[in-house]
Design a protein around this motif. Sequence first.
Motif, PDB file in Angstrom:
ATOM      1  N   GLN A   1      40.559  37.176  40.220  1.00 41.19           N
ATOM      2  CA  GLN A   1      40.488  35.979  39.465  1.00 41.19           C
ATOM      3  C   GLN A   1      39.439  34.789  39.861  1.00 41.19           C
ATOM      4  O   GLN A   1      39.188  33.782  38.877  1.00 41.19           O
ATOM      5  CB  GLN A   1      42.015  35.245  39.233  1.00 41.19           C
ATOM      6  N   PHE A   2      39.010  34.776  41.267  1.00 37.88           N
ATOM      7  CA  PHE A   2      38.121  33.601  41.664  1.00 37.88           C
ATOM      8  C   PHE A   2      36.784  34.251  41.918  1.00 37.88           C
ATOM      9  O   PHE A   2      35.986  33.837  42.321  1.00 37.88           O
ATOM     10  CB  PHE A   2      38.649  33.289  42.899  1.00 37.88           C
ATOM     11  N   LYS A   3      36.482  35.421  40.844  1.00 38.87           N
ATOM     12  CA  LYS A   3      34.972  36.131  41.163  1.00 38.87           C
ATOM     13  C   LYS A   3      34.071  34.988  40.510  1.00 38.87           C
ATOM     14  O   LYS A   3      34.230  34.430  39.592  1.00 38.87           O
ATOM     15  CB  LYS A   3      35.152  37.343  40.464  1.00 38.87           C
ATOM     16  N   ASP A   4      32.783  34.925  41.077  1.00 32.02           N
ATOM     17  CA  ASP A   4      31.750  34.091  40.543  1.00 32.02           C
ATOM     18  C   ASP A   4      32.163  32.679  40.452  1.00 32.02           C
ATOM     19  O   ASP A   4      31.889  32.027  39.620  1.00 32.02           O
ATOM     20  CB  ASP A   4      31.394  34.490  39.177  1.00 32.02           C
TER      21      ASP A   4
ATOM     22  N   GLY B   1      34.805  26.487  38.342  1.00 30.44           N
ATOM     23  CA  GLY B   1      34.884  27.745  37.018  1.00 30.44           C
ATOM     24  C   GLY B   1      34.781  28.807  37.821  1.00 30.44           C
ATOM     25  O   GLY B   1      33.983  29.192  38.584  1.00 30.44           O
ATOM     26  N   SER B   2      35.606  29.649  37.246  1.00 25.77           N
ATOM     27  CA  SER B   2      35.511  31.262  37.853  1.00 25.77           C
ATOM     28  C   SER B   2      35.694  32.036  36.702  1.00 25.77           C
ATOM     29  O   SER B   2      35.672  31.760  35.484  1.00 25.77           O
ATOM     30  CB  SER B   2      36.764  31.499  38.704  1.00 25.77           C
ATOM     31  N   ALA B   3      35.544  33.477  37.013  1.00 28.94           N
ATOM     32  CA  ALA B   3      35.631  34.393  36.023  1.00 28.94           C
ATOM     33  C   ALA B   3      37.215  34.177  34.942  1.00 28.94           C
ATOM     34  O   ALA B   3      36.863  34.670  33.927  1.00 28.94           O
ATOM     35  CB  ALA B   3      35.555  35.864  36.362  1.00 28.94           C
ATOM     36  N   CYS B   4      38.027  33.543  35.549  1.00 26.38           N
ATOM     37  CA  CYS B   4      39.428  33.751  34.892  1.00 26.38           C
ATOM     38  C   CYS B   4      39.380  32.271  34.128  1.00 26.38           C
ATOM     39  O   CYS B   4      40.525  31.998  33.545  1.00 26.38           O
ATOM     40  CB  CYS B   4      40.319  34.198  35.499  1.00 26.38           C
ATOM     41  N   GLY B   5      38.440  31.459  34.520  1.00 32.61           N
ATOM     42  CA  GLY B   5      38.816  30.009  33.708  1.00 32.61           C
ATOM     43  C   GLY B   5      38.567  29.102  34.830  1.00 32.61           C
ATOM     44  O   GLY B   5      38.014  29.326  35.953  1.00 32.61           O
ATOM     45  N   LEU B   6      38.937  27.724  34.509  1.00 27.85           N
ATOM     46  CA  LEU B   6      38.984  26.677  35.583  1.00 27.85           C
ATOM     47  C   LEU B   6      39.808  26.759  36.512  1.00 27.85           C
ATOM     48  O   LEU B   6      40.784  27.306  36.282  1.00 27.85           O
ATOM     49  CB  LEU B   6      39.134  25.478  34.592  1.00 27.85           C
ATOM     50  N   VAL B   7      39.603  26.153  37.759  1.00 23.45           N
ATOM     51  CA  VAL B   7      40.399  26.136  38.887  1.00 23.45           C
ATOM     52  C   VAL B   7      40.373  24.705  39.525  1.00 23.45           C
ATOM     53  O   VAL B   7      39.200  24.147  39.787  1.00 23.45           O
ATOM     54  CB  VAL B   7      39.797  27.086  40.083  1.00 23.45           C
ATOM     55  N   SER B   8      41.426  24.144  39.730  1.00 19.27           N
ATOM     56  CA  SER B   8      41.713  22.879  40.402  1.00 19.27           C
ATOM     57  C   SER B   8      42.071  22.838  41.789  1.00 19.27           C
ATOM     58  O   SER B   8      42.932  23.680  42.249  1.00 19.27           O
ATOM     59  CB  SER B   8      42.821  22.112  39.651  1.00 19.27           C
TER      60      SER B   8
ATOM     61  N   ILE C   1      47.630  20.088  40.570  1.00 20.30           N
ATOM     62  CA  ILE C   1      48.427  20.477  39.479  1.00 20.30           C
ATOM     63  C   ILE C   1      48.296  19.584  38.288  1.00 20.30           C
ATOM     64  O   ILE C   1      48.060  20.037  37.024  1.00 20.30           O
ATOM     65  CB  ILE C   1      50.004  20.957  39.583  1.00 20.30           C
ATOM     66  N   ALA C   2      48.347  18.190  38.318  1.00 19.83           N
ATOM     67  CA  ALA C   2      48.262  17.485  37.468  1.00 19.83           C
ATOM     68  C   ALA C   2      46.895  17.547  36.897  1.00 19.83           C
ATOM     69  O   ALA C   2      46.675  17.425  35.706  1.00 19.83           O
ATOM     70  CB  ALA C   2      48.482  15.985  37.882  1.00 19.83           C
ATOM     71  N   ALA C   3      45.715  17.617  37.773  1.00 16.93           N
ATOM     72  CA  ALA C   3      44.284  18.021  37.083  1.00 16.93           C
ATOM     73  C   ALA C   3      44.495  19.176  36.316  1.00 16.93           C
ATOM     74  O   ALA C   3      43.531  19.113  35.364  1.00 16.93           O
ATOM     75  CB  ALA C   3      43.246  17.770  38.133  1.00 16.93           C
ATOM     76  N   ALA C   4      44.917  20.093  36.883  1.00 16.05           N
ATOM     77  CA  ALA C   4      44.976  21.373  36.424  1.00 16.05           C
ATOM     78  C   ALA C   4      45.477  21.385  34.670  1.00 16.05           C
ATOM     79  O   ALA C   4      45.001  21.900  33.719  1.00 16.05           O
ATOM     80  CB  ALA C   4      45.820  22.490  36.855  1.00 16.05           C
ATOM     81  N   LYS C   5      46.702  20.774  34.488  1.00 15.65           N
ATOM     82  CA  LYS C   5      47.251  20.419  33.337  1.00 15.65           C
ATOM     83  C   LYS C   5      46.199  19.610  32.372  1.00 15.65           C
ATOM     84  O   LYS C   5      46.093  19.751  31.206  1.00 15.65           O
ATOM     85  CB  LYS C   5      48.424  19.694  33.259  1.00 15.65           C
ATOM     86  N   ARG C   6      45.902  18.711  33.059  1.00 14.41           N
ATOM     87  CA  ARG C   6      44.820  17.555  32.062  1.00 14.41           C
ATOM     88  C   ARG C   6      43.536  18.468  31.762  1.00 14.41           C
ATOM     89  O   ARG C   6      42.953  18.106  30.531  1.00 14.41           O
ATOM     90  CB  ARG C   6      44.292  16.627  33.181  1.00 14.41           C
ATOM     91  N   TYR C   7      42.832  19.217  32.782  1.00 20.31           N
ATOM     92  CA  TYR C   7      41.760  20.077  32.229  1.00 20.31           C
ATOM     93  C   TYR C   7      41.672  21.366  31.671  1.00 20.31           C
ATOM     94  O   TYR C   7      40.856  22.072  31.643  1.00 20.31           O
ATOM     95  CB  TYR C   7      40.749  19.914  33.433  1.00 20.31           C
ATOM     96  N   GLY C   8      43.063  21.870  31.714  1.00 23.45           N
ATOM     97  CA  GLY C   8      43.319  23.184  31.291  1.00 23.45           C
ATOM     98  C   GLY C   8      42.945  24.487  32.403  1.00 23.45           C
ATOM     99  O   GLY C   8      42.625  25.494  31.944  1.00 23.45           O
ATOM    100  N   ALA C   9      43.092  24.179  33.541  1.00 23.47           N
ATOM    101  CA  ALA C   9      42.749  24.914  34.507  1.00 23.47           C
ATOM    102  C   ALA C   9      43.739  26.207  34.694  1.00 23.47           C
ATOM    103  O   ALA C   9      45.137  25.704  34.431  1.00 23.47           O
ATOM    104  CB  ALA C   9      42.700  24.221  36.002  1.00 23.47           C
ATOM    105  N   VAL C  10      43.447  27.158  35.020  1.00 25.73           N
ATOM    106  CA  VAL C  10      44.481  28.283  35.056  1.00 25.73           C
ATOM    107  C   VAL C  10      45.232  28.587  36.572  1.00 25.73           C
ATOM    108  O   VAL C  10      45.993  29.241  36.671  1.00 25.73           O
ATOM    109  CB  VAL C  10      43.861  29.804  34.686  1.00 25.73           C
ATOM    110  N   ASN C  11      44.499  28.001  37.549  1.00 27.43           N
ATOM    111  CA  ASN C  11      44.637  28.331  39.005  1.00 27.43           C
ATOM    112  C   ASN C  11      44.740  26.917  39.754  1.00 27.43           C
ATOM    113  O   ASN C  11      43.767  26.160  39.498  1.00 27.43           O
ATOM    114  CB  ASN C  11      43.997  29.184  39.541  1.00 27.43           C
ATOM    115  N   VAL C  12      45.672  26.813  40.653  1.00 25.85           N
ATOM    116  CA  VAL C  12      45.470  25.601  41.744  1.00 25.85           C
ATOM    117  C   VAL C  12      45.365  26.307  43.214  1.00 25.85           C
ATOM    118  O   VAL C  12      45.961  27.141  43.562  1.00 25.85           O
ATOM    119  CB  VAL C  12      46.678  24.776  41.582  1.00 25.85           C
ATOM    120  N   VAL C  13      44.445  25.669  43.823  1.00 29.37           N
ATOM    121  CA  VAL C  13      44.107  26.012  45.265  1.00 29.37           C
ATOM    122  C   VAL C  13      44.114  24.949  46.206  1.00 29.37           C
ATOM    123  O   VAL C  13      43.848  23.872  45.787  1.00 29.37           O
ATOM    124  CB  VAL C  13      42.741  26.856  45.316  1.00 29.37           C
ATOM    125  N   ILE C  14      45.012  24.970  47.182  1.00 28.82           N
ATOM    126  CA  ILE C  14      45.348  24.143  47.985  1.00 28.82           C
ATOM    127  C   ILE C  14      44.445  24.541  49.570  1.00 28.82           C
ATOM    128  O   ILE C  14      44.912  25.318  50.102  1.00 28.82           O
ATOM    129  CB  ILE C  14      46.582  23.484  48.580  1.00 28.82           C
TER     130      ILE C  14
END
Length: 181
Positions: A61-64, A89-96, A118-131
Amino acid sequence: MKGPDFLMAHPAGEHRPERFTIGDTGFSFGDRERPPAALDAWMDGHGIPAGARNVLERHPQFKDIVGLIGVPEQARAARAPSSEWVLAGSACGLVSIAVRDARNTTPTQLADDAELAIAAAKRYGAVNVVIFVQASNDGDAKRGREALQRAFATNIPESNRLFSVAQAEFPVWLASLLEKA
């Protein structure tokens, strides 16, 4: 005309002195002479550092993955930020992504980072969150892993490997990054 691939945001009116003093010693370093901070590779305007990219791209999901926007969060007295938020941005969508310097991190700060990501993911339509907790030596990497374990009640036995946890309605991935010189 070709624009930059990665936008690094800095606070309005941010003053960057030519030299800064080291503690109360009276000695000073110019920007090129100062010791590197753990987040320097994240803050240089080139996007996601190679080490973090390698850790992420082991998962399909994080390819490219490509950094799009970086925003430094809190700054310490020595001008180096202690955390940053990145929209990628990744192969599967936005990542926060939230990344924090491992040196003085606490479980509370990491929980706050997760909340922000998580709040930023909701705001920008990200599909994954990484810490991420970014370390520059083995001791800091261990402290970072321990803080992640306490903040997310999970086991993180090694650096430079992603671990997932159930958090909110997003897949949340955790890693303690150690850049080996």
